[in-house]
Design a protein around this motif. Structure first.
Motif, PDB file in Angstrom:
ATOM      1  N   TYR A 703       0.823  -1.203   0.000  1.00 58.39           N
ATOM      2  CA  TYR A 703       0.000   0.000   0.000  1.00 58.39           C
ATOM      3  C   TYR A 703       0.859   1.257   0.000  1.00 58.39           C
ATOM      4  O   TYR A 703       0.417   2.320  -0.419  1.00 58.39           O
ATOM      5  N   GLY A 704       2.085   1.159   0.506  1.00 57.62           N
ATOM      6  CA  GLY A 704       2.981   2.307   0.515  1.00 57.62           C
ATOM      7  C   GLY A 704       2.550   3.421   1.435  1.00 57.62           C
ATOM      8  O   GLY A 704       2.773   4.591   1.149  1.00 57.62           O
ATOM      9  N   ILE A 705       1.932   3.082   2.576  1.00 59.12           N
ATOM     10  CA  ILE A 705       1.434   4.083   3.512  1.00 59.12           C
ATOM     11  C   ILE A 705       2.199   3.959   4.826  1.00 59.12           C
ATOM     12  O   ILE A 705       2.289   2.876   5.404  1.00 59.12           O
ATOM     13  N   PHE A 706       2.763   5.087   5.306  1.00 60.06           N
ATOM     14  CA  PHE A 706       3.500   5.125   6.552  1.00 60.06           C
ATOM     15  C   PHE A 706       2.979   6.280   7.401  1.00 60.06           C
ATOM     16  O   PHE A 706       2.394   7.239   6.887  1.00 60.06           O
ATOM     17  N   GLY A 707       3.210   6.176   8.694  1.00 61.37           N
ATOM     18  CA  GLY A 707       2.834   7.240   9.601  1.00 61.37           C
ATOM     19  C   GLY A 707       4.049   7.968  10.112  1.00 61.37           C
ATOM     20  O   GLY A 707       5.191   7.520   9.954  1.00 61.37           O
ATOM     21  N   GLY A 708       3.821   9.106  10.753  1.00 65.51           N
ATOM     22  CA  GLY A 708       4.932   9.871  11.293  1.00 65.51           C
ATOM     23  C   GLY A 708       4.463  10.873  12.329  1.00 65.51           C
ATOM     24  O   GLY A 708       3.276  11.229  12.388  1.00 65.51           O
ATOM     25  N   VAL A 709       5.386  11.305  13.162  1.00 66.33           N
ATOM     26  CA  VAL A 709       5.149  12.389  14.111  1.00 66.33           C
ATOM     27  C   VAL A 709       6.307  13.368  13.975  1.00 66.33           C
ATOM     28  O   VAL A 709       7.400  13.000  13.525  1.00 66.33           O
ATOM     29  N   PHE A 710       6.078  14.603  14.360  1.00 64.15           N
ATOM     30  CA  PHE A 710       7.132  15.608  14.237  1.00 64.15           C
ATOM     31  C   PHE A 710       6.945  16.688  15.280  1.00 64.15           C
ATOM     32  O   PHE A 710       5.864  16.848  15.870  1.00 64.15           O
ATOM     33  N   ALA A 711       8.010  17.444  15.497  1.00 60.83           N
ATOM     34  CA  ALA A 711       7.984  18.609  16.375  1.00 60.83           C
ATOM     35  C   ALA A 711       8.998  19.609  15.856  1.00 60.83           C
ATOM     36  O   ALA A 711      10.115  19.237  15.485  1.00 60.83           O
ATOM     37  N   ASP A 712       8.614  20.881  15.810  1.00 60.96           N
ATOM     38  CA  ASP A 712       9.491  21.958  15.366  1.00 60.96           C
ATOM     39  C   ASP A 712       9.574  23.020  16.453  1.00 60.96           C
ATOM     40  O   ASP A 712       8.581  23.282  17.159  1.00 60.96           O
ATOM     41  N   ALA A 713      10.746  23.612  16.587  1.00 58.05           N
ATOM     42  CA  ALA A 713      10.919  24.711  17.537  1.00 58.05           C
ATOM     43  C   ALA A 713      11.967  25.656  16.973  1.00 58.05           C
ATOM     44  O   ALA A 713      12.951  25.217  16.352  1.00 58.05           O
ATOM     45  N   GLY A 714      11.770  26.961  17.198  1.00 59.01           N
ATOM     46  CA  GLY A 714      12.745  27.912  16.696  1.00 59.01           C
ATOM     47  C   GLY A 714      12.186  29.311  16.645  1.00 59.01           C
ATOM     48  O   GLY A 714      11.117  29.600  17.197  1.00 59.01           O
ATOM     49  N   SER A 715      12.913  30.189  15.952  1.00 59.75           N
ATOM     50  CA  SER A 715      12.489  31.582  15.877  1.00 59.75           C
ATOM     51  C   SER A 715      13.148  32.255  14.683  1.00 59.75           C
ATOM     52  O   SER A 715      14.153  31.769  14.141  1.00 59.75           O
ATOM     53  N   LEU A 716      12.577  33.405  14.308  1.00 63.29           N
ATOM     54  CA  LEU A 716      13.090  34.274  13.249  1.00 63.29           C
ATOM     55  C   LEU A 716      12.998  35.689  13.787  1.00 63.29           C
ATOM     56  O   LEU A 716      11.926  36.127  14.214  1.00 63.29           O
ATOM     57  N   TRP A 717      14.126  36.440  13.768  1.00 64.39           N
ATOM     58  CA  TRP A 717      14.099  37.710  14.463  1.00 64.39           C
ATOM     59  C   TRP A 717      15.115  38.713  13.904  1.00 64.39           C
ATOM     60  O   TRP A 717      15.898  38.376  13.053  1.00 64.39           O
ATOM     61  N   GLN A 718      15.055  39.950  14.376  1.00 60.94           N
ATOM     62  CA  GLN A 718      15.972  41.065  14.157  1.00 60.94           C
ATOM     63  C   GLN A 718      15.828  41.717  12.790  1.00 60.94           C
ATOM     64  O   GLN A 718      15.834  41.081  11.758  1.00 60.94           O
ATOM     65  N   LEU A 719      15.630  43.041  12.840  1.00 65.25           N
ATOM     66  CA  LEU A 719      15.568  43.884  11.646  1.00 65.25           C
ATOM     67  C   LEU A 719      16.527  45.053  11.806  1.00 65.25           C
ATOM     68  O   LEU A 719      16.811  45.499  12.924  1.00 65.25           O
ATOM     69  N   ASP A 720      17.019  45.579  10.687  1.00 69.37           N
ATOM     70  CA  ASP A 720      17.833  46.796  10.735  1.00 69.37           C
ATOM     71  C   ASP A 720      16.960  48.035  10.860  1.00 69.37           C
ATOM     72  O   ASP A 720      17.383  49.040  11.448  1.00 69.37           O
ATOM     73  N   ASP A 721      15.754  47.978  10.319  1.00 73.09           N
ATOM     74  CA  ASP A 721      14.819  49.108  10.373  1.00 73.09           C
ATOM     75  C   ASP A 721      13.526  48.597  10.980  1.00 73.09           C
ATOM     76  O   ASP A 721      12.879  47.711  10.425  1.00 73.09           O
ATOM     77  N   THR A 722      13.139  49.140  12.112  1.00 72.66           N
ATOM     78  CA  THR A 722      11.911  48.694  12.795  1.00 72.66           C
ATOM     79  C   THR A 722      10.812  49.745  12.769  1.00 72.66           C
ATOM     80  O   THR A 722       9.791  49.587  13.434  1.00 72.66           O
ATOM     81  N   ALA A 723      10.987  50.830  12.015  1.00 71.23           N
ATOM     82  CA  ALA A 723       9.968  51.873  11.939  1.00 71.23           C
ATOM     83  C   ALA A 723       8.958  51.501  10.871  1.00 71.23           C
ATOM     84  O   ALA A 723       9.131  51.797   9.687  1.00 71.23           O
ATOM     85  N   GLY A 724       7.853  50.845  11.270  1.00 71.81           N
ATOM     86  CA  GLY A 724       6.873  50.356  10.329  1.00 71.81           C
ATOM     87  C   GLY A 724       5.587  51.141  10.338  1.00 71.81           C
ATOM     88  O   GLY A 724       5.473  52.193  10.985  1.00 71.81           O
ATOM     89  N   SER A 725       4.586  50.655   9.655  1.00 74.40           N
ATOM     90  CA  SER A 725       3.280  51.322   9.589  1.00 74.40           C
ATOM     91  C   SER A 725       2.592  51.310  10.937  1.00 74.40           C
ATOM     92  O   SER A 725       1.780  52.191  11.243  1.00 74.40           O
ATOM     93  N   MET A 726       2.888  50.336  11.779  1.00 75.83           N
ATOM     94  CA  MET A 726       2.278  50.247  13.099  1.00 75.83           C
ATOM     95  C   MET A 726       3.059  51.034  14.141  1.00 75.83           C
ATOM     96  O   MET A 726       2.673  51.088  15.312  1.00 75.83           O
ATOM     97  N   GLY A 727       4.168  51.624  13.723  1.00 75.20           N
ATOM     98  CA  GLY A 727       5.066  52.266  14.668  1.00 75.20           C
ATOM     99  C   GLY A 727       6.296  51.398  14.808  1.00 75.20           C
ATOM    100  O   GLY A 727       6.897  50.984  13.811  1.00 75.20           O
ATOM    101  N   GLU A 728       6.690  51.118  16.026  1.00 75.73           N
ATOM    102  CA  GLU A 728       7.853  50.284  16.286  1.00 75.73           C
ATOM    103  C   GLU A 728       7.476  48.814  16.150  1.00 75.73           C
ATOM    104  O   GLU A 728       6.576  48.314  16.837  1.00 75.73           O
TER     105      GLU A 728
END
Length: 779
Positions: A703-728
């Motif tokens: 049948y070619g069917i397998f199961g799996g579980v996963f977990a992800d953790a992390g982050s994405l951050w830091q800008l050189d310019d933070t003056a946006g439409s919402m302010g900071e």
């Protein structure tokens, strides 16, 4: 048709013998049972000269002739394939040979063939128009057509040759073909395997059994030549797992009664598992000290599980070291002593003085399309070098690995003297071009159409040329690539890519257009390490900016040119590139922009990926740690910053995490008070840990069917310019995490992966995505 013809032939032979019996007592008789004829006449011939008929028969006037010789003459004439009917009879002191010539073939046609076209079948048959027709030749060609269908996977094919009589003793030859269905491998069975399950061993062999979607997309066809390859793959697999006494007792293929499928059966004697025991080196070559080679056998001295691949690597390293020391004819012979009592394998590496044989020539034939040098550079030896059996065998494997040939055979023969050897390489070219018309579907991007053309052996030079166009409602991409895998006939890869991309993603209020060229060159640094150097010249344009775009993106709009040099170093210790179950791979990318152009930055990325399996490789674990950083004094643009989400961070939408400029109508700063802004900005830094596990679900393997579980953790951050439409804009490092389950479905056209994720740790403005599916392997 053939049976009726042979009945007529038999009756004529009997008649000839009876006539001979009647005439033997005549005055012409010289001795009992023989006769002498003053003339040998030929009748019935039209195209073939009488002298040729007499020569075929082997009877001349004045020769003593026995009944057995007359019978032999009839057989000889039939064996020429030129005659449909033959009689030999005495008549009034002379011998008369009466023939009826086979008709001439006017044309050859094929009916009922779809899987193989007329051109394919024409190259298979040996009969041709204007040749003489014979039943035997037609039936032989019918068998050749059947064999061609078997090679294409149709073992129930039937072929019947039919002739249509034409005036002037001519015929039209028609091969009526009943192709039948493609013959698939219905089941692969293993007998005698106690350590490894059938499921695990099926992953070792190349042959695959058909699965539940074969009726829609076509299954796996049986390949007779692959059976012995699979037998050797099984043996090699066991030897690499420590089973030094393994024997593959038999490998058989049984055709089902309906002739629509094969059952493959492998009978295995596993034996017990062994560890490495005592390792030693002896030398019978003056000037080569055994002690100098002891460091090379150190990897085998730790008592770990026996692995024949590790032994071969040690032999190769010892051979190389001996050659570097000026002993090119030294032979390394591993003498294996299997200690069944203690369960260990003791190996004595014996250094011997090999035969002083040089390579006289390397002759290459059959390469009608591929240049000689493409094949010759797979040999790490040349004419005049010492002959090395192991190197010749490895060269044969490398030639096969090119994928340019349907058949490769390397043999060695004696040269002009006992000290010389000739290496013969016989190959058969095969098609290396491909045209792909297809598409893909993802839950975020919808349907993507793609057209691509690739030639892996361009002009027979071993170079790869490719071009592709892909597009959907949100992006369009064109790519043209060229790769020379062995520049200057060395292990030096060179190539370039030319690309053009336009993105108008639904979650972004701007359009990005990029085009550029990227030449590269790569080479190995070690047995497992490789580096690729690149130069990128690109033009990146942020345009078509909407009113609701972030002020940060608004300030970044416009076209900038990037001139950057980069390198990628990879260190790969996985046990398989395609389907890894153990080992690891490390990758590091570094790019420096600022060699001209408008952009200056330093961009670094690194990835470490580890694989581990348990329970006979039924449970496969994978952990991936990935991170990156970009630094720029002039500030980065969104086209250069990192982003995350979708397949890279499950549980979150594409561009779903990281700094985001978001404000509702009335909350945005001037002049965007009347619009709603919601823009992902990417980040200068990121780090993500992904953990996966895949396992069987207890369903039949086909049948070619397998199961799996996963977990992800992390982050994405830091800008050189933070003056946006919402302010900071908040660009701080905020940890995100998710977990979920996967369903893998192996289909004949593509492997599918379905993910359901639950993001249990997120930031306020993140965009989540619970369900996603894409084309992806288990890892």
């Amino acid at each position: 048709m053939g049976q009726r013809r042979w009945m007529r032939v038999t009756s004529r032979l009997i008649l000839t013998v009876l006539l001979l019996v009647m005439v033997l007592p005549s005055p012409l008789t010289r001795a009992q049972g023989t006769a002498i004829f003053s003339r040998v006449d030929v009748a019935g011939n039209q195209r073939i000269e009488a002298d040729s008929v007499r020569a075929f028969a082997g009877i001349e006037p004045g020769d003593p002739v026995s009944p057995e010789q007359m019978n032999l003459a009839v057989r000889r004439l039939y064996q020429t394939g030129l005659f449909e009917e033959v009689t030999v009879r005495p008549e009034a002191g002379r011998l008369v040979i009466t023939v009826s010539e086979n008709p001439i073939i006017n044309q050859i046609a094929f009916e009922g063939n779809d899987g193989l076209d007329d051109d394919d079948l024409s190259t298979v048959v040996e009969l041709r128009p204007r040749l003489a027709y014979s039943v035997q030749a037609a039936e032989a060609d019918a068998e050749r057509i059947i064999e061609a269908y078997r090679q294409s996977g149709r073992y129930s094919a039937q072929v019947e040759p039919v002739i249509i009589r034409r005036p002037g003793n001519q015929v039209d030859l028609v091969f009526q073909v009943f192709e039948g269905r493609r013959t698939q491998v219905q089941r692969i069975n293993f007998v005698g395997n106690e350590v490894f399950s059938d499921r695990r061993l099926r992953r070792v062999v190349e042959t695959n059994q058909s699965n539940w979607l074969s009726f829609l997309f076509g299954g796996t066809n049986y390949d007779q030549d692959r059976l012995e390859v699979d037998r050797e793959r099984l043996r090699q697999f066991y030897l690499e797992q420590g089973y030094a006494e393994v024997r593959i007792l038999s490998a058989t293929a049984e055709l089902s009664r309906e002739r629509d499928g094969f059952f493959l059966n492998f009978n295995i004697s596993e034996g017990r598992r062994f560890n490495f025991g005592k390792m030693s080196v002896t030398s019978a070559v003056a000037g080569l000290s055994a002690d100098a080679f002891l460091p090379l056998i150190a990897p085998l001295s730790g008592g770990q599980v026996y692995n024949v691949r590790e032994v071969e690597r040690v032999v190769e390293r010892m051979t190389f070291q001996a050659g570097q020391g000026g002993y090119a004819f030294a032979e390394i012979r591993p003498n294996v002593d299997i200690d069944t009592v203690n369960g260990i394998v003791n190996i004595q590496f014996e250094i011997l003085e090999g035969e002083r044989v040089f390579i006289e020539r390397i002759d290459i034939s059959g390469n009608n399309r591929t240049l000689d040098r493409v094949i010759r550079r797979q040999f790490y030896v040349v004419e005049g070098d010492p002959f090395n059996t192991r190197e010749v065998r490895n060269a044969e494997d490398r030639i096969r690995g090119l994928g340019y040939f349907s058949n490769v055979e390397v043999t060695v023969q004696d040269g002009s003297s006992p000290e010389r050897a000739i290496v013969n390489v016989e190959v058969e070219d095969q098609s290396t071009g491909s045209l792909s018309l297809g598409g893909a579907f993802t839950s975020s991007e919808g349907i993507t159409a793609q057209v691509g053309i690739t030639e892996r052996n361009f002009l027979g030079r071993g170079q790869t040329v490719s071009a592709s166009i892909a597009a959907n409602s949100e992006f369009g991409n064109f790519n043209f690539g060229f790769v020379e895998p062995q520049l200057f006939d060395r292990d030096l890869l060179a190539g370039f890519n030319i690309y053009a991309t336009q993105q108008n993603l639904s979650e972004q209020a701007f359009q990005n257009t990029s085009y550029g060229i990227e030449p590269r060159i790569g080479y190995p640094l070690s047995e497992n390490g490789r580096i690729v150097w690149r130069y990128r010249l690109s033009s990146d344009d942020i345009n078509d900016v909407q009113d609701d775009v972030s002020r940060i993106i608004y300030k970044e709009q416009g076209r900038l040119t990037t001139s950057a040099v980069a390198f990628t170093y990879s260190y790969d210790r996985r046990n398989s590139v395609v389907d890894p179950t153990g080992g690891f791979i490390l990758t590091f990318n570094q790019e420096f922009a600022g060699l001209g152009g408008d952009v200056t930055h330093s961009k670094s990325q690194g990835t470490a990926r580890l694989f581990k399996s348990y329970f006979d490789e039924a449970l496969i674990l994978s952990a991936t740690l990935e991170g990156g950083a970009i630094f720029s004094k002039q500030g980065t643009r969104i086209t250069d910053r990192f982003n995350a989400g979708g397949d890279s961070f499950r549980g979150f939408a594409r561009n779903g995490i990281g700094p985001r400029d978001k404000c509702d109508v009335g909350d945005c700063e001037f002049p965007q008070e009347d619009v709603e802004v919601d823009e992902a900005l990417g980040g200068n830094y990121y780090g993500i840990l992904r953990m996966d596990a895949s396992f069987p679900l207890g369903l039949p393997e086909e049948y070619g069917i397998f199961g799996g579980v996963f977990a992800d953790a992390g982050s994405l951050w830091q800008l050189d310019d933070t003056a946006g439409s919402m302010g900071e804009v908040d660009d701080s490092m905020i940890l995100r995490a998710s977990a979920g389950v996967s369903l893998f479905v192996d289909t004949p056209f593509a492997p599918l992966r379905f993910n359901y994720a639950l993001p249990f740790k997120k930031a306020e403005n993140d965009k989540t995505e619970r369900f996603r599916f894409s084309i992806q392997t288990r890892f």
